[in-house]
Design a protein around this motif. Sequence first.
Motif, PDB file in Angstrom:
ATOM      1  N   GLU A  14       0.827  -1.209   0.000  1.00  0.00           N
ATOM      2  CA  GLU A  14       0.000   0.000   0.000  1.00  0.00           C
ATOM      3  C   GLU A  14       0.861   1.259   0.000  1.00  0.00           C
ATOM      4  OE1 GLU A  14      -2.337  -0.603   3.445  1.00  0.00           O
ATOM      5  OE2 GLU A  14      -3.689  -2.085   2.513  1.00  0.00           O
ATOM      6  N   ARG A  42      -5.257   6.343  -3.631  1.00  0.00           N
ATOM      7  CA  ARG A  42      -4.248   5.375  -3.211  1.00  0.00           C
ATOM      8  C   ARG A  42      -3.495   5.854  -1.977  1.00  0.00           C
ATOM      9  NH1 ARG A  42      -2.532   5.034  -8.813  1.00  0.00           N
ATOM     10  NH2 ARG A  42      -0.471   5.827  -8.205  1.00  0.00           N
ATOM     11  N   GLN A  43      -3.358   7.177  -1.818  1.00  0.00           N
ATOM     12  CA  GLN A  43      -2.614   7.731  -0.686  1.00  0.00           C
ATOM     13  C   GLN A  43      -3.464   7.874   0.577  1.00  0.00           C
ATOM     14  OE1 GLN A  43      -0.773  11.409  -1.845  1.00  0.00           O
ATOM     15  NE2 GLN A  43       0.759  10.425  -3.146  1.00  0.00           N
ATOM     16  N   GLN A  85       2.221   2.258  -3.448  1.00  0.00           N
ATOM     17  CA  GLN A  85       1.223   2.826  -4.355  1.00  0.00           C
ATOM     18  C   GLN A  85       1.052   4.329  -4.175  1.00  0.00           C
ATOM     19  OE1 GLN A  85      -2.437   0.308  -4.958  1.00  0.00           O
ATOM     20  NE2 GLN A  85      -1.465  -0.985  -3.416  1.00  0.00           N
ATOM     21  N   SER A 135       0.859   1.378  -9.674  1.00  0.00           N
ATOM     22  CA  SER A 135      -0.456   0.826  -9.381  1.00  0.00           C
ATOM     23  C   SER A 135      -0.307  -0.393  -8.476  1.00  0.00           C
ATOM     24  CB  SER A 135      -1.160   0.432 -10.679  1.00  0.00           C
ATOM     25  OG  SER A 135      -0.419  -0.599 -11.330  1.00  0.00           O
ATOM     26  N   LYS A 136      -1.426  -1.039  -8.183  1.00  0.00           N
ATOM     27  CA  LYS A 136      -1.366  -2.216  -7.319  1.00  0.00           C
ATOM     28  C   LYS A 136      -0.526  -3.320  -7.942  1.00  0.00           C
ATOM     29  CE  LYS A 136      -4.855  -3.750  -4.841  1.00  0.00           C
ATOM     30  NZ  LYS A 136      -6.117  -4.401  -4.399  1.00  0.00           N
TER      31      LYS A 136
END
Length: 379
Positions: free
Chosen positions: A224, A310-311, A227, A233-234
């Motif tokens: 995580e 994502r953050q 990302q 990306s994942k």
Amino acid sequence: MSKGIRFVGLDVHKETIAVAVAEPDGSVVSLGMIPNWPEAVRRLVKRLGPVEKQRVCYEAGPCGYVLYWQLTGLGVECDVVAPSLIPQKAGDRVKTDRRDAKKLARTYRSGDLTAVWVPDAEHEALRDLVRAREAAKKDELRARHRLGKFLLRRGYRAPEGVKAWTKRHTEWLRSLRLEHPTQEVVFIDYRHEVDHAVERLVRLERAIDEAVERVPASKRAVIEGLQALRGVSKVTAVTVYSEVGELSRFARPRLLMGYTGMVSSEHSSGGRIRRGAITKTGNAHLRRVLVQAAWAYCRRPNLSPALKKRQAGLSEEIKQISWKAQHRLSGRYRRLISKGKLPQHAITAVARELIGFVWAIGVQVEDQVRRENQGHAAA
């Protein structure tokens, strides 16, 4: 060096293993061949004496780490060594399994071999899944190229304004009817292969999402955290985690750069310094996804909605590293382009610096998790 240690070199193949031992008295002897079966390996370990006096090595290769896991399970200290870093004699033109095993034992005793990192079984399973997804992506690209070039040879072009492989493009493909029955058979087969590749890719990406949920929380935090970087990306983050493991095992970013093979080659002598293209003597899977991620830094710094999502929930330190990466790498790309560098060369340089930010975030998250675990243990 401890007295009485026997250094064992194994030249491993699908059906056989050549065995050689560097004895404590300095001699190197061949013990012949054994079948590559667990029972034969167990008998070999028993034959060699006390396990605490054995040091075994073999080359990384297509047989994987099954032998390593078996030997360590028997209590033997084992190293899997990098084949590309084994010293080679320039005039040596004879290669046999017996000689390879003896050379491994001799160089292992002298300390001239470089061991590779060996993942555990669960980590290896995740790596296999990620690499299967990469292979599926390549197959999808090949299938699309075959279909596209077939239609181009027949003079079929998509309507104006229809981009390739969008929903409208797929609808246009399904509406096509070719003139000759034999060509219709080829067209249907190529189209079916594209559909199959897409379905396979979706299925593997869904499996990756499920696998990430089963990863321990401490490791999932690293995925995580990575990302937070633009362009990561994942799938890219999982690839980095599955190929590298703990990022903190590298003392500094330059060592991780060397692991990817994105450091410059060099041939310097005397007062002449001559550097060339990147070595590419590293992990190709890791190098590919990092170069792909580096293309995101062609544009000016920006926090897109996807990146903000994502953050969410990450620490401010990680967000600051990500924002610093955007400014530094975007500026680096623009400076290289202004000097006349080709975009591909500029992106390679950006990807090399991106590794430093990947390392920084990985180490930051791992240290944070370690401190939290120590706090829980103390409580």
